[in-house]
Structure formats: C-alpha cells, structure tokens
Design an enzyme around this catalytic site. Structure first.
Site, PDB file in Angstrom:
ATOM      1  N   GLU A   1       0.825  -1.208   0.000  1.00 30.65           N
ATOM      2  CA  GLU A   1       0.000   0.000   0.000  1.00 30.65           C
ATOM      3  C   GLU A   1       0.856   1.253   0.000  1.00 30.65           C
ATOM      4  OE1 GLU A   1      -2.593  -1.102  -1.070  1.00 30.65           O
ATOM      5  OE2 GLU A   1      -4.139  -0.508   0.363  1.00 30.65           O
TER       6      GLU A   1
ATOM      7  N   THR B   1      -6.605   8.406  -4.906  1.00 28.43           N
ATOM      8  CA  THR B   1      -6.666   8.225  -3.460  1.00 28.43           C
ATOM      9  C   THR B   1      -5.922   9.347  -2.728  1.00 28.43           C
ATOM     10  OG1 THR B   1      -6.742   5.846  -3.795  1.00 28.43           O
ATOM     11  CG2 THR B   1      -6.223   6.603  -1.592  1.00 28.43           C
TER      12      THR B   1
END
Lengths: 312, 312
Positions: free
Chosen positions: A131, A184
């Site tokens: 991530e 994001t």
C-alpha cells in the site's frame, strides 16, 4: 510445488463511520496472481492482464512484486526465482482495494509456495508495504480484510493491532463502480485535519453501534449506525450524483450506503442477496441517468480472504 | 401501594474512550429514595440525608422531584400527592453519577408506585431532564445505565438511540473517590471544541475495540482499548496525582484506568474481584501519599439498574 495460482478479494474500507479503522472483504471482484518458479534467482513480471498497461512492469515498483521481495528478504531466501502474472479483475483507483487485492494475492501465493513459513497475521505488515508503494501510506484497512477475510477492525497502527468481528450470515454487499476516477491521494488531501468534538462523538457512537449491530445481528442497529459525519460529506463532492445514488439505494431497502474506500465506488449493505441486487440496479440506473456507466458487484462478506485456485 | 423505597446505582460515564457515549452501572454505591403517598396533592421533600445540606429542598429545583413532576405531568395525573425522602450515599460532584442515581431512584420509584405505566426505556427522557437541572445539559451517559443497568451505549441524542451490550461476568469495577471536588461544568468547559482527525481515528479504534472486547469477553482487547486520547489528557490535570494513581492501578493488574465521568473519581476495570480490590487499595495508597483521603467501591457491573427495596 512449482506453480501456484491464487485469488485475493476486493475490500470495502471505512464502511461509512469507520474511517481508516474498518474494512471488509467481498466475494467478488478479486485479483489473481500466478507464480511460476524458475531456476534463475530474481522475480520477473511476465505479464499483467486487465490493467490497460497502466501498472509498472518493473518488479521494484509494482506493489505485488515489492511485497514478495520483502517477504523473501525477511525469510533470508536469496536464491528464489519466479515469473509472476497478475490478472487485474477490477479497475485501478476504484476504491475497492485494487492494489491491496493484488499485493495480498502475491504475498499469499508466495507464502503458500514456500510452505507457509508465516501466518496470515504475520504477512500483514508486508502486505501493508504494498500500500505504501501504491498509495503513499501503509494503510491496513484494505490489505487487512483482503488477507484475513471477514470484517476487520484496525484498532491501532502503532503498535499494529487488528481484530475480526463476526457479521450476520445474510449480510450482502453491493459495490457499484462508476466509470470515473478519483485519486486516493487527492481524496485524502481534501480532508480536514481537525474535526469538531461534536462530530467525533457522533462518529464514535456510530462506530460502537455498527460493531454491536454486526456482532448481535441487529440489522436495524447496523442501518442506524451507517452514518459518516466526518469524511463522506467532504468526499461525496468528488462523486457525481452521490446523493441521488445513495437515496436510490436506501429507497430500495439498503441498510446504508456510503463511499467504498476513497471512492468513487459506492457500497451498500443489505439483508439478503435479493435486496442487494435490487439496490445495485437502482444505483446503476441513477448513474445511467447522468450518463455514467457503472459496474455492479453483489456478494456476501468474504470470510476466508485469499484462496489457492491451482497448484502444480 | 402507599409507600415505596427504591435504590438506583452509581454509574461510570465515558469509560475511557467513550466520551458522552458509554456508561455502565455498578452495584455500589447507589442512592435510595422513599416515597410516602399523602392525600393532599403535590410533592414535598420531607428529608434529604447524606448531602450535608447542599441539595435544594425546593421540589421545583431538586432533580429527584423535578423528574417526578415531569412524569406526573406527562401521565396527566394532577391529584397525586407524596412526601419524598432522598438518601444520598455518595458525594455530590464525584463523577459517579450522583445526580443521575437520585433522579433515577425517584422516577423509578414513582413509576412503580403508579403501577408501571411506562417502561424503563420510556422513563429515560424524563430522567435526562434531571441531568439538565443538576448539570446544565440533558446527558444520558449516567441516567441511561443507572436506569437500564449494564453497559449502555448512547449512539445518538437526536434522535435518542441507546442500546445495551453484554459484558463479561467476571468483570469488576473499582471506583476511587478522592476527597476533592470538580465541578462538572468546569470539567466540560476546559475541553477543546476541535480534535485532530488523527486523535478521532485513534479514539474510534478504541471505541470499536472496547465494544468488541466486552462482547467477546476478550480481556486483553478490553485492556488495549481503554485508552482516551481526547478527554483524559485534558481533564487529568484537574485530579492531583492522576498519573501516579493510574500507574499504581495498572501495576496491580487493572485492565485499564481512567476518569469516572467528569471526575474526580477514578475507575478501573479488572478481571475478578480480588484484583479489583487489590487495585483499589493501591490507588487509595497513592492518594494517601499525597495526603488525599479517598473512598473505594469495588463491585461487579450492575445488570439490573434500579430495584425496589421495600413497599407498603
């Protein structure tokens, strides 16, 4: 074992009130990774399907292979070699934990291929590193549930403390992915660094209600608690037709509806598959009225996390 | 029935991470109200014991009788007359839900005397009015658990939405009330109106952890989740020796230790009565070293709320 093919599920992070602390896995969509052992040391990305050429083919820059390299490094295995094929079955930047599903499929597959040297819980910090590569920070609310299955709570990051809670068997998730893109990093950037004490208290009440509702199979409490007063009001402006789509979902019987992860996908929880499917059609219809195409995924909560599809 | 004597329990509000949303009842201390019917309409306060003359004897200004008058008004009973005696068994302004216990004992006793026209849940808004009289705002985190028993979550105030969760049978509370006074209004005044998003997320994680830990009987998760990063760091400065007393409690095996309500009482949760008693003695000792007298109350979580002690 010289070959493995593994699946890891998409995930819904935040789950309305649980910004950065809640996430759950769904049965579909999900990404698939194939690993072929080879004699020569080193990891090579042989192919990526379904990404329209957008993901890096460099193993040091792709989240899937980075997490695999970290695991090999941790295990002090320096002579391992393989070719990796990644099958993307969901769009990038969709808010459905796309990068997490890939990274989890990769690290899970490698760990299986190596004879399970680590438990799933032990794999989590490695998956989180994926991530960091993909989104800039090592969040656990997608990789956690993708790896462990079920509904996961990240109580704390320092130290990392996650636990699973039970959810009703008849709980179904509808994911609707509109054909627009939200980055994001942007979605995080627009959030305020401060929240009012009043809103924090309200959110805490809903967090408590959602946990208790899920554990007690109290659908009405789940529904009343699926309220986000902190993040959704800000991020919803990035999603065209958000309010109309949400209202359409609620009108068709969804327990609640909010943004999946950082969006633009929206998710609902419903009691029963039939309601979840009806809800999805109504949401898709609302997007269509604004000339936005969308895909629907209806599934139960995935309880098992990643799974082996084939070995040789 | 012409006479009733009823008990209502003290309560611990906030419970570390659950500011304004969590509260639980204890088996002791608690207040006692006696109601004697009389022929003449109107409510008279005949006596109050244990308050050192500090509570108002005027029925329109005392929380106990105000909530009784509201109930009679709601039921359209205009010819009811009684004398009320209130026995205060805990200090005022102690952070143990003193005013809530009195108001709940009063409204519960009256409702019983009248043949239970309302359920306990229906009595809650009336009891909350007592808090408005005593503290300036109609909070439910003390009157709620005192009235309903157990561990209560106030999910929302508008609309009022409360629910109970189960707690482990072997969970014990230690309350230590130091002989100093904190005004609830002051304790609220010093709080900031804004909290960082980071702290809100941390608190939400602990709220989720405490609910799941209590419901799953996971003492370790309960312990890890009894962390308050929002309110305790600010209010602790009002309590001399707070950190030393807290550390003494943890050192003796308490699962966690924080401020009870607005303070100055401190509470701990422990696994088993023996630990809870040892913890209490260590806390009292720490206060004593700073020449502060304190009282200790050790009890299980009260599951039943108020109870009738005698009728005639």
């Amino acid at each position: 074992m010289n070959y493995i093919k593994a699946f890891a599920p998409a995930t819904v992070a935040n789950v309305a009130c649980g910004f950065d602390i809640f996430g759950f896995a769904v049965d579909e969509p999900g990404d698939v990774v194939e690993i072929y052992r080879r004699d020569e040391p080193g990891i090579v990305i042989a192919d990526i399907t379904g990404d329209e050429g957008r993901l890096p083919r460099d193993p040091l820059r792709n989240a899937v292979t980075v997490v695999m390299l970290r695991l090999l490094d941790h295990l002090k295995i320096f002579d391992f070699g393989c070719e990796v094929i990644l099958h993307k079955n969901m769009p990038l930047g969709s808010g459905m934990g796309s990068s997490a599903a890939s990274a989890v499929a990769g690290i899970f597959a490698l760990n299986e291929l190596l004879g399970q040297p680590l438990t799933r819980q032990q794999l989590l910090p490695f998956a989180m590193e994926g991530e960091r590569i993909a989104c800039g920070s090592a969040h656990a609310d997608n990789v956690g549930p993708s790896l462990m299955g079920g509904f996961l709570v990240i109580r704390s990051y320092q130290p990392l403390d996650v636990f699973r809670i039970t959810v009703p068997e008849n709980l179904y998730c509808t994911l609707v992915n509109p054909d627009i893109e939200v980055n994001t990093k942007d979605a995080r950037f627009i959030l305020r660094n401060e929240v009012s004490l009043k809103n924090a208290i309200s959110q805490m009440g809903n967090v408590a209600g959602l946990i208790a509702g899920l554990m007690q199979e109290d659908y009405d409490l789940i529904s009343r608690s699926m309220v986000d007063v902190i993040v959704e009001p800000i991020r919803a402006i990035l999603i065209p037709e958000f309010n109309e789509v949400k209202q359409a979902a609620i009108a068709q019987g969804a327990l609640g509806c909010s943004i999946s992860g950082a969006g633009p996908s929206m998710f609902t929880l419903s009691k029963g598959r039939e309601t979840a499917e009806r809800v999805g059609k109504a949401m898709q219809q609302k997007f269509a009225e604004a000339e936005i195409d969308s895909k629907i995924y209806v599934s139960a909560i995935n309880r098992d996390g990643p799974r082996v599809l084939a070995t040789a």
